[in-house]
Design an enzyme around this catalytic site. Structure first.
Site, PDB file in Angstrom:
ATOM      1  N   SER A 252       0.838  -1.193   0.000  1.00 11.10           N
ATOM      2  CA  SER A 252       0.000   0.000   0.000  1.00 11.10           C
ATOM      3  C   SER A 252       0.870   1.239   0.000  1.00 11.10           C
ATOM      4  CB  SER A 252      -0.903   0.017   1.242  1.00 11.10           C
ATOM      5  OG  SER A 252      -0.120   0.137   2.418  1.00 11.10           O
ATOM      6  N   LYS A 253       0.277   2.341  -0.433  1.00  8.99           N
ATOM      7  CA  LYS A 253       1.037   3.581  -0.563  1.00  8.99           C
ATOM      8  C   LYS A 253       1.493   4.139   0.784  1.00  8.99           C
ATOM      9  CE  LYS A 253      -3.191   6.364  -0.804  1.00  8.99           C
ATOM     10  NZ  LYS A 253      -4.035   7.204  -1.685  1.00  8.99           N
ATOM     11  N   ARG A 254       0.878   3.709   1.878  1.00  9.23           N
ATOM     12  CA  ARG A 254       1.283   4.207   3.187  1.00  9.23           C
ATOM     13  C   ARG A 254       2.597   3.591   3.660  1.00  9.23           C
ATOM     14  NH1 ARG A 254      -2.128   7.279   6.117  1.00  9.23           N
ATOM     15  NH2 ARG A 254      -4.244   7.557   5.332  1.00  9.23           N
TER      16      ARG A 254
END
Length: 492
Positions: A252-254
């Protein structure tokens, strides 16, 4: 059998590294087998699909050399290759399912379904549609249609028995038919859902193998039932393992950059990106780590695919890219790459209008623009700290701003500034109170060319990266200060 494979990216955001990962295995298999690789844009999400995202998906995959034989830009015998241009095809197939009793119209309103969900939740029952329209009489159906009542079309899934999915990597996987819901096939606006469009397109485009991420395994029983309802032979299913973060959660982008634009902007070489993605799901027979696309094509064997959920390790990715620089590229090739990607004329030209009024001699250009060429910037916490608000509050507002900016189109200065002012107003902040920490987060400085012009030149990927760093710093510092205050109060 003629091998025909496809990918179906949705133009609802930047090109995802997971899309490139799946595209790579599809393309390599097609080239190995002398088949065709199809790119089909699944753009039926009217609210989120954008022409900008479509262009970036095509450019991102093209940058990696993952070229397709048929697609919306090159055409082909099975077009159109945009699902939004195939609506009549889907409606005709829905009519066929209605006529054969494999689908039905559902007239339940949004409010009715929300009430149902609330009742199920309150009673501790499993959530889902209760098939209330499944057995309506023809008289009732015609009356609802005559009254102009909106409806969706749902598949009439079996209430008992088993659904068998044959997966090339996992063997037969059995599902309880009673757990398969009566999925929506056609929405009230006339657009198909993913499930219907996916099956119809794969059949009509003569796709022989569906190679996609393992997250789609749970949806495959629905697809198998649709193939059976139409009387079609399903393709061979190959569900690739998902890319994982170090903690085994889905990438995920986080926790990791997921946009191809990010890796391109960082200066990763496209051949190294392909190399890294290939070894995430596959091991070469001789265990070597450095190989190019053609070598991968020759070695590809589904029995060597790793099912354990490969870890997307950014440190290893960077190390592998460095090996490409040192072992697979001459100094001349690396010079050309750096010039074309990091110091291109277009990139310099974007900076000159902002800097020409700020420099007197040429040597001032580099220190005045260095933050455009760096990954991270130094973030002195005192520069980042707003005067009238706490750091925890700042982190929250920056998160709201990041969410707004990264999904906003068009990505141009005037539009972004208006959005920034809206975010500030909704948070109860003055625009300047938000714009200063934004400027510091993006540049590491309190003074720069116009903020939103800077944001446009930095691009979404670098903007996201730097704002995320600022948010993390603000949160961490706020927690440290809270602990220190609590400790001091306890001592006092």
């Amino acid at each position: 059998m003629t091998v025909r494979v496809r990918i179906g990216p949705s133009p609802t955001g930047e090109p995802h590294v997971g899309t490139a990962y799946i595209a790579l295995f599809n393309l390599a298999f097609a080239r190995q087998q002398g088949g065709q690789f199809v790119l089909r844009l699944e753009d039926t999400d009217q609210e989120r699909s954008r022409a900008e995202w479509e262009r970036q998906i095509l450019e991102g995959l093209g940058w990696l050399g993952l070229t397709w034989d048929e697609g919306p830009d090159v055409g082909g015998p099975y077009g159109p290759y945009r699902q939004s241009e195939r609506l009549d095809i889907y409606r005709a197939h829905v009519d066929q399912l209605l006529a054969t009793g494999h689908a039905y119209r559902c007239f339940a309103t949004k409010e009715e379904l929300e009430t149902l969900r609330a009742e199920q939740k309150a009673a501790g029952r499993s959530l889902g549609y209760d098939r209330r329209s499944r057995d309506l009489s023809e008289t009732t159906i015609q009356a609802e249609l005559a009254a102009g009542k909106p409806y969706v079309v749902r598949m009439k899934a079996p209430l008992e028995g088993k659904v068998l999915v044959e997966d090339r990597l996992r063997g037969p996987v059995e599902f309880d038919a009673a757990q398969v819901d009566d999925q929506i096939l056609l929405k009230s606006d006339g657009y198909p859902t993913y499930h219907l469009a996916n099956v119809v397109d794969d059949h009509l485009m003569e796709i022989s193998h569906v190679i996609r991420a393992e997250e789609w395994i749970s949806s495959t029983p629905k697809h198998v039932l649709l193939y059976q309802a139409f009387g079609w032979k399903p393709p061979i299913f190959i569900h690739m393992p998902l890319l994982r973060n170090a903690d085994k959660s889905k990438i995920s982008k986080r926790k990791n950059p997921v946009s191809l634009l990010d890796y391109r902007q960082r200066g990763f070489h496209p051949r190294a990106v392909v190399n890294f993605l290939a070894q995430l799901g596959f091991t070469m027979p001789d265990q070597r780590e450095l190989f190019d696309f053609d070598e991968f094509v020759l070695a590809l064997d589904w029995d060597r695919v790793i099912l354990g959920g490969p870890t997307f390790d950014l440190d290893k990715f960077s190390w592998l890219n460095g090996k490409w620089f040192r072992e697979r590229m001459s100094s001349e090739e690396l010079t050309d790459f750096l010039r074309d990607e990091l110091f291109s004329r277009d990139r310099i030209a974007a900076l000159v209008p902002m800097m020409k009024e700020r420099i007197d001699v040429g040597e001032q250009f580099i220190p005045g623009t260095d933050y455009f060429f760096r990954g991270e910037v130094e973030l002195p916490i005192e520069l980042l700290r707003p005067k009238r608000h706490g750091l925890a509050e700042l982190a929250k507002v920056l998160e709201t701003a990041l969410e707004a900016f990264e999904h906003h189109t068009p990505f141009e200065a005037g539009s972004l500034e208006a959005l920034g002012r809206q975010v500030a107003e909704e948070a109860g902040w003055k625009a300047g109170e938000l714009f200063m920490p934004l400027r510091v987060a993006l540049t590491g400085r309190k003074a720069s060319p116009p903020l939103f012009n800077v944001m446009v030149v930095l691009g979404r990927a670098l903007m996201r990266r730097r704002l995320r760093s600022a948010i993390d710093l603000a949160k961490a510092t706020a927690k440290q200060e809270q602990r220190a205050a609590a400790k001091a109060k306890k001592k006092g």
